[in-house]
Motif scaffolding. Structure first.
Motif, PDB file in Angstrom:
ATOM      1  N   CYS A  57      32.811 -20.781  52.072  1.00 17.72           N
ATOM      2  CA  CYS A  57      34.186 -20.300  51.520  1.00 17.72           C
ATOM      3  C   CYS A  57      33.802 -20.009  50.069  1.00 17.72           C
ATOM      4  O   CYS A  57      33.731 -21.176  49.454  1.00 17.72           O
ATOM      5  CB  CYS A  57      35.213 -20.852  51.991  1.00 17.72           C
ATOM      6  SG  CYS A  57      36.671 -20.025  51.565  1.00 17.72           S
ATOM      7  N   ILE A  58      34.158 -18.819  49.424  1.00 21.47           N
ATOM      8  CA  ILE A  58      34.280 -18.754  48.090  1.00 21.47           C
ATOM      9  C   ILE A  58      35.484 -18.623  47.499  1.00 21.47           C
ATOM     10  O   ILE A  58      36.546 -17.957  48.184  1.00 21.47           O
ATOM     11  CB  ILE A  58      33.347 -17.702  47.513  1.00 21.47           C
ATOM     12  CG1 ILE A  58      33.818 -16.510  48.137  1.00 21.47           C
ATOM     13  CG2 ILE A  58      31.739 -17.995  47.604  1.00 21.47           C
ATOM     14  CD1 ILE A  58      32.712 -15.463  47.821  1.00 21.47           C
ATOM     15  N   ASN A 110      20.158 -14.644  53.077  1.00 18.11           N
ATOM     16  CA  ASN A 110      19.648 -13.628  52.336  1.00 18.11           C
ATOM     17  C   ASN A 110      20.778 -12.567  52.313  1.00 18.11           C
ATOM     18  O   ASN A 110      20.299 -11.343  52.138  1.00 18.11           O
ATOM     19  CB  ASN A 110      18.232 -13.184  53.182  1.00 18.11           C
ATOM     20  CG  ASN A 110      17.567 -12.287  51.796  1.00 18.11           C
ATOM     21  OD1 ASN A 110      17.607 -12.695  50.690  1.00 18.11           O
ATOM     22  ND2 ASN A 110      16.749 -11.377  52.434  1.00 18.11           N
ATOM     23  N   VAL A 111      21.887 -12.797  52.195  1.00 14.52           N
ATOM     24  CA  VAL A 111      23.218 -12.028  52.028  1.00 14.52           C
ATOM     25  C   VAL A 111      23.864 -12.588  50.795  1.00 14.52           C
ATOM     26  O   VAL A 111      24.228 -13.533  50.717  1.00 14.52           O
ATOM     27  CB  VAL A 111      24.081 -11.988  53.267  1.00 14.52           C
ATOM     28  CG1 VAL A 111      24.985 -10.997  53.051  1.00 14.52           C
ATOM     29  CG2 VAL A 111      23.259 -11.336  54.344  1.00 14.52           C
ATOM     30  N   THR A 112      24.215 -11.564  49.844  1.00 13.45           N
ATOM     31  CA  THR A 112      25.108 -12.039  48.740  1.00 13.45           C
ATOM     32  C   THR A 112      26.560 -12.184  49.088  1.00 13.45           C
ATOM     33  O   THR A 112      27.007 -11.118  49.755  1.00 13.45           O
ATOM     34  CB  THR A 112      24.766 -11.267  47.412  1.00 13.45           C
ATOM     35  OG1 THR A 112      23.477 -11.212  47.286  1.00 13.45           O
ATOM     36  CG2 THR A 112      25.717 -11.723  46.305  1.00 13.45           C
ATOM     37  N   LEU A 113      27.314 -13.371  48.815  1.00 11.64           N
ATOM     38  CA  LEU A 113      28.788 -13.345  49.193  1.00 11.64           C
ATOM     39  C   LEU A 113      29.376 -13.286  47.660  1.00 11.64           C
ATOM     40  O   LEU A 113      29.174 -14.145  46.962  1.00 11.64           O
ATOM     41  CB  LEU A 113      29.092 -14.360  50.096  1.00 11.64           C
ATOM     42  CG  LEU A 113      28.210 -14.718  51.427  1.00 11.64           C
ATOM     43  CD1 LEU A 113      28.846 -15.954  52.036  1.00 11.64           C
ATOM     44  CD2 LEU A 113      28.128 -13.509  52.316  1.00 11.64           C
ATOM     45  N   VAL A 114      30.367 -12.557  47.592  1.00 14.19           N
ATOM     46  CA  VAL A 114      31.293 -12.676  46.386  1.00 14.19           C
ATOM     47  C   VAL A 114      32.769 -12.074  47.057  1.00 14.19           C
ATOM     48  O   VAL A 114      32.852 -11.598  47.997  1.00 14.19           O
ATOM     49  CB  VAL A 114      30.882 -11.581  45.290  1.00 14.19           C
ATOM     50  CG1 VAL A 114      29.833 -11.951  44.661  1.00 14.19           C
ATOM     51  CG2 VAL A 114      30.671 -10.071  45.709  1.00 14.19           C
ATOM     52  N   HIS A 115      33.749 -12.502  46.139  1.00 12.36           N
ATOM     53  CA  HIS A 115      35.079 -11.925  46.196  1.00 12.36           C
ATOM     54  C   HIS A 115      35.429 -10.556  45.870  1.00 12.36           C
ATOM     55  O   HIS A 115      35.584  -9.716  46.480  1.00 12.36           O
ATOM     56  CB  HIS A 115      36.071 -12.854  45.806  1.00 12.36           C
ATOM     57  CG  HIS A 115      37.461 -12.278  45.895  1.00 12.36           C
ATOM     58  ND1 HIS A 115      37.950 -12.370  47.118  1.00 12.36           N
ATOM     59  CD2 HIS A 115      38.488 -11.961  45.194  1.00 12.36           C
ATOM     60  CE1 HIS A 115      39.182 -12.070  47.225  1.00 12.36           C
ATOM     61  NE2 HIS A 115      39.555 -11.615  46.134  1.00 12.36           N
ATOM     62  N   GLY A 116      35.091 -10.260  44.605  1.00 15.26           N
ATOM     63  CA  GLY A 116      35.177  -8.859  44.012  1.00 15.26           C
ATOM     64  C   GLY A 116      34.168  -8.228  44.088  1.00 15.26           C
ATOM     65  O   GLY A 116      33.915  -7.193  44.759  1.00 15.26           O
TER      66      GLY A 116
END
Ligand code: ZN
Length: 243
Positions: A57-58, A110-116
């Motif tokens: 979780c981010i 190998n997946v990038t996770l961000v909120h915005g």
């Protein structure tokens, strides 16, 4: 690996429970931030979320604000009122759990996770193909998952034409992904695409299949708790129509 992708729960426990039940068994859960803000159940949502097996979780902008790490003046009046209520009501244990979560981009399978967005993980909204195009150079993986806009959609880069297209996947359709794409699972707790059902996605990290999904939940019970907590009426009304 079967991954549940969720974002923007916004303290809506009823919606989160509906999503967890509808998703069925998963190997991991990736949550793209805005766990709290707007809704009536910040503690219950944090406690339900933190116990999920295989959780990444981010933080989103609302989480950062509740932690006191952001000026409330950047939020509109109603969002600010709700944030102040959450700040007062979230337990110290849940605040320190939120505090332990990262604000920056994270790489999983190998997946990038961000909120915005990849170039501004907490604040930038990816709402159109131009902003999406500007963000492709900011991450290195084939796929990037974003939340924040509360709109279930995907931006596909055509590397030959150097062009980005916007797609709104039909719920339940299995979509075979091809590099590169920015994908948004939509919002669990406050959808804004005129479909009030909770939005989320299932991602298969072996086959690269993405399935955008929607599930109905008991909106009225959440509205009742919003009103009982004297949170802004707007936050109750919008849930019924998804705006
Ligand atoms: Zn949000």
């Amino acid at each position: 690996m079967r991954v549940l992708v969720i974002s923007d729960i916004h303290a809506n426990l009823t919606a989160l429970e509906a999503v967890l039940a509808d998703a069925g068994p998963v190997d991991e859960t990736w949550c793209l931030g805005d766990v709290v803000g707007y809704g009536p159940d910040p503690n219950e949502v944090v406690e339900r979320l933190r116990d999920l097996p295989g959780l990444t979780c981010i933080l989103g902008n609302h989480d950062v604000a509740v932690l006191g790490q952001m000026d409330y003046a950047v939020f509109n009046t109603e969002a600010r009122k709700s944030l102040l209520w959450q700040k007062k009501n979230v337990t110290p244990a849940n605040l320190s759990y939120l505090e332990s979560l990262p604000k920056e981009a994270i790489n999983r399978a190998n997946v990038t996770l961000v909120h915005g967005s990849p170039r501004d993980p907490v604040w930038e909204y990816i709402l159109n193909t131009l902003v999406a195009r500007l963000n492709f150079p900011a991450f290195n993986t084939p796929y990037c998952l974003v939340g924040h806009s509360h709109i279930q959609c995907m931006f596909q880069l055509d590397p030959v034409q150097d062009r980005v297209s916007l797609e709104v996947p039909r719920p339940d359709q299995l979509r075979q992904l091809t590099p590169r794409a920015i994908l948004n699972p939509g919002s669990v707790g406050q959808p804004r695409d005129r479909d009030p059902r909770s939005a989320y996605a299932i991602y298969d990290s072996q086959t690269f299949v993405w399935q955008a999904r929607r599930v109905k939940y008991d909106v009225e019970s959440v509205q009742k708790r919003i009103r009982a907590a004297e949170l802004p009426e707007k936050h109750a009304l919008r849930l019924a129509e998804g705006w």
